[in-house]
Enzyme design. Sequence first.
Site, PDB file in Angstrom:
ATOM      1  N   HIS A 136       0.967  -1.001   0.162  1.00  0.00           N
ATOM      2  CA  HIS A 136       0.263   0.449   0.021  1.00  0.00           C
ATOM      3  C   HIS A 136       0.479   1.313   0.566  1.00  0.00           C
ATOM      4  O   HIS A 136       0.532   2.457  -0.450  1.00  0.00           O
ATOM      5  CB  HIS A 136      -1.143  -0.358   0.826  1.00  0.00           C
ATOM      6  CG  HIS A 136      -0.913   0.416   2.197  1.00  0.00           C
ATOM      7  ND1 HIS A 136      -0.449  -0.738   3.019  1.00  0.00           N
ATOM      8  CD2 HIS A 136       0.544   1.470   3.064  1.00  0.00           C
ATOM      9  CE1 HIS A 136       0.166  -0.134   4.515  1.00  0.00           C
ATOM     10  NE2 HIS A 136       0.367   0.931   4.282  1.00  0.00           N
ATOM     11  N   ASP A 169       0.249  -7.734   0.872  1.00  0.00           N
ATOM     12  CA  ASP A 169       0.294  -6.889   1.685  1.00  0.00           C
ATOM     13  C   ASP A 169       2.260  -6.275   1.482  1.00  0.00           C
ATOM     14  O   ASP A 169       2.693  -5.752   2.498  1.00  0.00           O
ATOM     15  CB  ASP A 169      -0.134  -5.750   2.979  1.00  0.00           C
ATOM     16  CG  ASP A 169       0.083  -4.649   3.451  1.00  0.00           C
ATOM     17  OD1 ASP A 169       0.127  -3.119   1.618  1.00  0.00           O
ATOM     18  OD2 ASP A 169      -0.171  -3.232   4.120  1.00  0.00           O
ATOM     19  N   GLY A 171       3.464   6.207   8.472  1.00  0.00           N
ATOM     20  CA  GLY A 171       4.928   6.609   7.786  1.00  0.00           C
ATOM     21  C   GLY A 171       5.206   5.316   8.521  1.00  0.00           C
ATOM     22  O   GLY A 171       6.818   5.239   7.766  1.00  0.00           O
ATOM     23  N   ASN A 172       5.853   4.254   9.375  1.00  0.00           N
ATOM     24  CA  ASN A 172       5.781   2.875  10.125  1.00  0.00           C
ATOM     25  C   ASN A 172       5.478   2.497   8.786  1.00  0.00           C
ATOM     26  O   ASN A 172       6.154   1.527   8.506  1.00  0.00           O
ATOM     27  CB  ASN A 172       5.527   3.344  11.086  1.00  0.00           C
ATOM     28  CG  ASN A 172       6.336   3.723  12.398  1.00  0.00           C
ATOM     29  OD1 ASN A 172       5.390   4.074  13.621  1.00  0.00           O
ATOM     30  ND2 ASN A 172       7.223   3.527  12.580  1.00  0.00           N
ATOM     31  N   SER A 173       4.673   2.169   7.767  1.00  0.00           N
ATOM     32  CA  SER A 173       4.609   1.098   7.280  1.00  0.00           C
ATOM     33  C   SER A 173       5.343   0.310   6.457  1.00  0.00           C
ATOM     34  O   SER A 173       6.114   1.741   5.561  1.00  0.00           O
ATOM     35  CB  SER A 173       3.223   0.983   6.035  1.00  0.00           C
ATOM     36  OG  SER A 173       2.386   1.798   7.289  1.00  0.00           O
ATOM     37  N   LEU A 213      -8.075 -24.475  -0.880  1.00  0.00           N
ATOM     38  CA  LEU A 213      -9.186 -25.228  -0.639  1.00  0.00           C
ATOM     39  C   LEU A 213     -10.374 -25.610  -1.378  1.00  0.00           C
ATOM     40  O   LEU A 213     -11.025 -26.661  -1.843  1.00  0.00           O
ATOM     41  CB  LEU A 213      -9.195 -26.240   0.951  1.00  0.00           C
ATOM     42  CG  LEU A 213      -8.125 -26.279   2.004  1.00  0.00           C
ATOM     43  CD1 LEU A 213      -9.700 -27.302   3.724  1.00  0.00           C
ATOM     44  CD2 LEU A 213      -8.228 -27.927   0.957  1.00  0.00           C
ATOM     45  N   GLY A 214     -11.195 -24.609  -1.124  1.00  0.00           N
ATOM     46  CA  GLY A 214     -12.623 -23.947  -1.921  1.00  0.00           C
ATOM     47  C   GLY A 214     -13.533 -24.319  -0.918  1.00  0.00           C
ATOM     48  O   GLY A 214     -14.978 -25.134  -1.341  1.00  0.00           O
ATOM     49  N   VAL A 215     -13.107 -24.284   0.234  1.00  0.00           N
ATOM     50  CA  VAL A 215     -14.202 -24.763   1.542  1.00  0.00           C
ATOM     51  C   VAL A 215     -15.006 -22.829   2.064  1.00  0.00           C
ATOM     52  O   VAL A 215     -14.061 -22.059   1.887  1.00  0.00           O
ATOM     53  CB  VAL A 215     -14.435 -25.650   2.354  1.00  0.00           C
ATOM     54  CG1 VAL A 215     -13.919 -26.643   1.533  1.00  0.00           C
ATOM     55  CG2 VAL A 215     -12.946 -24.991   3.229  1.00  0.00           C
ATOM     56  N   VAL A 216     -15.858 -23.037   2.560  1.00  0.00           N
ATOM     57  CA  VAL A 216     -16.222 -21.572   3.557  1.00  0.00           C
ATOM     58  C   VAL A 216     -16.608 -22.135   4.936  1.00  0.00           C
ATOM     59  O   VAL A 216     -17.071 -23.141   5.214  1.00  0.00           O
ATOM     60  CB  VAL A 216     -17.776 -21.052   2.954  1.00  0.00           C
ATOM     61  CG1 VAL A 216     -17.937 -19.951   3.977  1.00  0.00           C
ATOM     62  CG2 VAL A 216     -16.895 -20.506   1.680  1.00  0.00           C
TER      63      VAL A 216
END
Length: 480
Positions: free
Chosen positions: A117, A147, A219-221, A276-279
Amino acid sequence: MFSIKRMMAATAATALLGWQSLGMAQELPDFTDLVEEVSPAVVNISTSRAVTRSPVAGGPGMPDLEGMPPIFREFFEHGFPQGPQGQQQPRQQQPSPQSLGSGFILSKDGYVLTNNHVIEGADEIFVRLSDRREMVAKLVGADPRSDLALLKIEADEDLPSVRIGKSSDMKPGEWVLAIGSPFGFDYSVTAGIVSAKGRSLPTENYVPFIQTDVAINPGNSGGPLLNLDGEVIGINSQIFTRSGGFMGLSFAIPADVAMDVVAQLKKTGAVQRGWLGVVVQEINKDLAESFGLPKPAGALVAQIMPGGPADEGGLQVGDVILEFNGQEINMSSDLPHAVGRVRPGEEASVVVMRDKKRRRLELEVGALPEDDSVAAAAEPSEQAPSKASNRLGVVVAELTEKQREAMDVPAGIIVREVRQGPAAMVGLRAGDVITSLDNKQIESAEQFEKITEALPTNRSVSMRVVRQGRASYITFRLAD
């Protein structure tokens, strides 16, 4: 005499407390050597973006600004996109103050790691070293999901670099240190402790964040999070805040995760994760009782993507995943962390609770797609609704073939109306699809009524509901 003794005892106690305080002070860490060692490898990162210059006054379509109040003049100066002869003005590079952040040099040949970001959308990236030299950096690759962004700068000599530690070895309560440029104050040092590990955030559940109380601000990012040996064990990424500033909750990407991302970015410029394709959903006390678990632990499979790795590997809706590749799954958020670390195409061992018995499955992990969201829509049923169940207070109807295909459910019934009763109390809504009740798959409205009439009292009963394409389990109890 008595008062003298009391005074002597108080003096001795004060002296003892003084020595204890001195001992505690001597045990507190001294960060000076660590900061001197690591600071040269920490960098400041800024970016520029191509912007279109405002049109000059008097161009076509531009009103006469003489004598106009300042607030209206400012509106017109910034609101008209065309310049003279209806042409846009040349694009100019201008720095973007919102993209100011930190980073650190990974290796002497100039690889730099920062947050995605910090550099996202930039046309040019500038890296400023501790000796004030500024270099233009090349973007090697970025991974928005974690990120992270990998940059490369060129220098005539070897550059100072950091040492990477093992974030998995860190424990809550250990001292950590951050170096960065909060609000543009270069090379600010803040310290704290590890508050927790393996945190999932609403914006990303594939990264097991390290939570700390180290003061982190804009600014720490992208700056390093260090242990007392001066090793990078995390990359500062996010904070939880209601004010816009630090509130005691900061989150860092673990170094173990970051180094895996770096290796893939160097090799291909992109990152692949296991899928995996799971919820799944969290197991609470009532669900644990309903599924025969000794305690609320594991990840309950609420939905399976057709043709996905879980579907082809034999996982079923209603399975509770207890272990994945030898790692115990205590919370549902543990599963994406474990699966994401597996390379697509590799075999994985999964231990599940099914029909109140433990089973072990072997399946091949797939690659996490760019968009793994589930979407489906319900439409009005063409079938006649059933009467309201006397016990649940819900009117249901059969699913049409078109609805089954749209919502990708092999069977179930659709809720047409919710009246006063247990269904309303647990939040059931019209348009919900019920696919199982009391761990029994629902095939028809008639079967649903029969199961409802036979439901036990004074124990948890589970119901699987699909709402707007997303499945979840809810629990309720029926009184005598």
